[in-house]
Design a protein around this motif. Structure first.
Motif, PDB file in Angstrom:
ATOM      1  N   UNK A   1       8.459  63.409  51.972  1.00 31.17           N
ATOM      2  CA  UNK A   1       7.488  63.211  50.890  1.00 31.17           C
ATOM      3  C   UNK A   1       7.266  61.745  50.547  1.00 31.17           C
ATOM      4  N   UNK A   2       7.913  60.825  51.277  1.00 30.32           N
ATOM      5  CA  UNK A   2       7.711  59.405  51.027  1.00 30.32           C
ATOM      6  C   UNK A   2       8.203  58.961  49.664  1.00 30.32           C
ATOM      7  N   UNK A   3       9.447  59.322  49.318  1.00 32.77           N
ATOM      8  CA  UNK A   3      10.005  58.978  48.010  1.00 32.77           C
ATOM      9  C   UNK A   3      11.359  58.295  48.195  1.00 32.77           C
ATOM     10  N   UNK A   4      11.727  57.492  47.215  1.00 32.95           N
ATOM     11  CA  UNK A   4      13.002  56.787  47.277  1.00 32.95           C
ATOM     12  C   UNK A   4      13.503  56.513  45.862  1.00 32.95           C
ATOM     13  N   UNK A   5      14.821  56.509  45.739  1.00 30.50           N
ATOM     14  CA  UNK A   5      15.471  56.105  44.494  1.00 30.50           C
ATOM     15  C   UNK A   5      16.725  55.349  44.867  1.00 30.50           C
ATOM     16  N   UNK A  60      20.649  47.886  37.837  1.00 27.58           N
ATOM     17  CA  UNK A  60      19.238  48.222  37.953  1.00 27.58           C
ATOM     18  C   UNK A  60      19.058  49.530  38.718  1.00 27.58           C
ATOM     19  N   UNK A  61      17.935  50.175  38.468  1.00 34.60           N
ATOM     20  CA  UNK A  61      17.591  51.395  39.180  1.00 34.60           C
ATOM     21  C   UNK A  61      16.087  51.416  39.429  1.00 34.60           C
ATOM     22  N   UNK A  62      15.686  51.910  40.589  1.00 40.80           N
ATOM     23  CA  UNK A  62      14.279  51.945  40.969  1.00 40.80           C
ATOM     24  C   UNK A  62      13.936  53.320  41.522  1.00 40.80           C
ATOM     25  N   UNK A  63      12.784  53.836  41.086  1.00 38.97           N
ATOM     26  CA  UNK A  63      12.261  55.109  41.588  1.00 38.97           C
ATOM     27  C   UNK A  63      10.865  54.870  42.143  1.00 38.97           C
ATOM     28  N   UNK A  64      10.619  55.340  43.346  1.00 40.66           N
ATOM     29  CA  UNK A  64       9.311  55.200  43.981  1.00 40.66           C
ATOM     30  C   UNK A  64       8.830  56.581  44.382  1.00 40.66           C
ATOM     31  N   UNK A  65       7.668  56.952  43.872  1.00 37.05           N
ATOM     32  CA  UNK A  65       7.090  58.253  44.186  1.00 37.05           C
ATOM     33  C   UNK A  65       5.578  58.182  43.969  1.00 37.05           C
ATOM     34  N   UNK A  66       4.842  58.729  44.902  1.00 37.51           N
ATOM     35  CA  UNK A  66       3.390  58.762  44.852  1.00 37.51           C
ATOM     36  C   UNK A  66       2.847  57.342  44.656  1.00 37.51           C
ATOM     37  N   UNK A  67       2.139  57.054  43.570  1.00 39.75           N
ATOM     38  CA  UNK A  67       1.481  55.753  43.433  1.00 39.75           C
ATOM     39  C   UNK A  67       2.168  54.816  42.441  1.00 39.75           C
ATOM     40  N   UNK A  68       3.407  55.122  42.047  1.00 44.49           N
ATOM     41  CA  UNK A  68       4.072  54.283  41.061  1.00 44.49           C
ATOM     42  C   UNK A  68       5.490  53.901  41.486  1.00 44.49           C
ATOM     43  N   UNK A  69       5.903  52.778  40.970  1.00 44.34           N
ATOM     44  CA  UNK A  69       7.282  52.324  41.079  1.00 44.34           C
ATOM     45  C   UNK A  69       7.805  52.133  39.657  1.00 44.34           C
ATOM     46  N   UNK A  70       8.915  52.779  39.347  1.00 42.33           N
ATOM     47  CA  UNK A  70       9.524  52.694  38.019  1.00 42.33           C
ATOM     48  C   UNK A  70      10.772  51.833  38.116  1.00 42.33           C
ATOM     49  N   UNK A  71      10.780  50.714  37.399  1.00 34.85           N
ATOM     50  CA  UNK A  71      11.892  49.768  37.411  1.00 34.85           C
ATOM     51  C   UNK A  71      12.703  49.946  36.129  1.00 34.85           C
ATOM     52  N   UNK A  85       9.840  49.380  33.256  1.00 33.32           N
ATOM     53  CA  UNK A  85       8.570  48.737  33.602  1.00 33.32           C
ATOM     54  C   UNK A  85       7.989  49.448  34.811  1.00 33.32           C
ATOM     55  N   UNK A  86       6.666  49.708  34.795  1.00 33.33           N
ATOM     56  CA  UNK A  86       5.997  50.408  35.886  1.00 33.33           C
ATOM     57  C   UNK A  86       5.128  49.450  36.697  1.00 33.33           C
ATOM     58  N   UNK A  87       5.038  49.723  37.987  1.00 30.63           N
ATOM     59  CA  UNK A  87       4.091  49.067  38.880  1.00 30.63           C
ATOM     60  C   UNK A  87       3.291  50.121  39.619  1.00 30.63           C
ATOM     61  N   UNK A  88       2.069  49.753  40.010  1.00 26.58           N
ATOM     62  CA  UNK A  88       1.225  50.670  40.763  1.00 26.58           C
ATOM     63  C   UNK A  88       1.282  50.314  42.239  1.00 26.58           C
ATOM     64  N   UNK A  89       1.339  51.344  43.078  1.00 26.53           N
ATOM     65  CA  UNK A  89       1.411  51.166  44.529  1.00 26.53           C
ATOM     66  C   UNK A  89       0.343  52.015  45.206  1.00 26.53           C
ATOM     67  N   UNK A  90      -0.200  51.505  46.313  1.00 25.76           N
ATOM     68  CA  UNK A  90      -1.013  52.378  47.146  1.00 25.76           C
ATOM     69  C   UNK A  90      -0.126  52.984  48.229  1.00 25.76           C
ATOM     70  N   UNK A  91      -0.681  53.844  49.060  1.00 25.80           N
ATOM     71  CA  UNK A  91       0.118  54.552  50.061  1.00 25.80           C
ATOM     72  C   UNK A  91       0.798  53.593  51.030  1.00 25.80           C
ATOM     73  N   UNK A  92       0.074  52.538  51.423  1.00 27.96           N
ATOM     74  CA  UNK A  92       0.651  51.593  52.378  1.00 27.96           C
ATOM     75  C   UNK A  92       1.831  50.854  51.764  1.00 27.96           C
ATOM     76  N   UNK A  93       1.671  50.375  50.523  1.00 32.10           N
ATOM     77  CA  UNK A  93       2.747  49.624  49.874  1.00 32.10           C
ATOM     78  C   UNK A  93       3.975  50.504  49.653  1.00 32.10           C
ATOM     79  N   UNK A  94       3.742  51.769  49.269  1.00 30.74           N
ATOM     80  CA  UNK A  94       4.875  52.675  49.060  1.00 30.74           C
ATOM     81  C   UNK A  94       5.641  52.885  50.371  1.00 30.74           C
ATOM     82  N   UNK A  95       4.922  53.164  51.436  1.00 27.13           N
ATOM     83  CA  UNK A  95       5.573  53.361  52.736  1.00 27.13           C
ATOM     84  C   UNK A  95       6.272  52.100  53.200  1.00 27.13           C
TER      85      UNK A  95
END
Length: 289
Positions: A100-104, A122-133, A142-152
């Protein structure tokens, strides 16, 4: 017709006066035969134990092919603002969901300010179009927005970095040898030891100890430490590596805890990368610029 049927029945009864006894005897013989086969199989299994089906050097490829991966351990990192030899141990955890292209992941850092050394987790969650720091020390999000390429890209970068830092020794340590066996959670593991040296001027000799289950391909534990002159320093210690496990449904949820300060919302999240801010990415087979 009825007369002929009766004659045939009587003749059959004479030839086989106890048909049910015959069936019972046949059934008992089949059970004895089956039991004998099982006993012989067990004895043969002790005489010729099952050979390992997975090689120790297959571990990196098994991880690349896994549906999910969980890794936990600790790593020695330099304290920022001090001499590079000043190291502290920091725990880490990684969860990869390649389907599913996710990471924590969780990590930590040390930084010296004046005479005080500050620890930050620190902890980071990446799922769909967001990164949660998540700053677990200061309790901020703090949130960041990601597109599919950046997430992958981020997930692949972290996965390759973990493989390189942790498992490069499996490929580079040519003298890895099986030296015995140890048990972890009632499961017997083969013990592998090896060493390799980094080229000058680093003057680093790295030693490796790994516990490996050849039946499943699972790595029970891994320890890498460096020895130069009379000094020894544990670099990486991994206590758990799991493949193809089911993660909890809420593992990648991005809901902010009530007692954390939310610096922005997913709707307010800025783009994490501009089109030109990726930088360079190097893989063993190719480079991305």
């Amino acid at each position: 017709d009825d007369c002929f049927a009766e004659i045939n029945r009587q003749q059959s009864s004479k030839n086989n006066p106890h048909p049910f006894r015959h069936l019972l005897l046949h059934s008992q013989m089949m059970r004895y035969a089956a039991a004998a086969v099982i006993v012989i199989g067990v004895i043969w299994g002790f005489i010729l134990p099952v050979k390992p089906t997975v090689a120790f050097t297959d571990i990196p490829q098994l991880l690349r092919e896994a549906r999910t991966i969980y890794v936990s351990g600790q790593m020695s990192i330099p304290v920022r603002g001090t001499n590079a030899q000043n190291m502290e141990k920091c725990p880490f955890e990684y969860w990869f969901d390649s389907v599913n292209g996710r990471m924590r992941y969780k990590n930590a850092s040390y930084e010296k300010t004046g005479l005080q050394v500050n620890y930050k987790q620190l902890e980071t969650i990446i799922d769909e179009q967001y990164r949660m720091n998540i700053d677990l020390t200061n309790k901020t999000i703090h949130y960041n927005k990601l597109n599919d390429f950046h997430r992958s890209y981020i997930i692949r970068q972290n996965f390759d970095a973990l493989l390189k830092q942790v498992f490069m020794t499996i490929q580079q340590s040519g003298d890895m040898k099986e030296i015995g066996k140890e048990t972890i959670n009632e499961i017997e593991h083969n013990v592998w030891r090896g060493t390799f040296s980094l080229p000058a001027p680093n003057c680093l000799k790295l030693e490796v100890k790994a516990l490996f289950d050849p039946k499943t391909g699972n790595l029970g534990s891994l320890k890498i430490w460096q020895s130069c002159s009379d000094q020894e320093l544990a670099i990486i210690e991994i206590d758990k590596v799991q493949r193809n496990i089911d993660f909890p449904a809420d593992l990648f949820a991005m809901d902010a805890p009530a007692d954390y300060q939310q610096l922005n919302t997913p709707q307010q999240a800025p783009n994490m990368y501009s089109p030109m801010s990726i930088g360079n990415y190097h893989h063993e087979n190719y480079s991305l610029h």
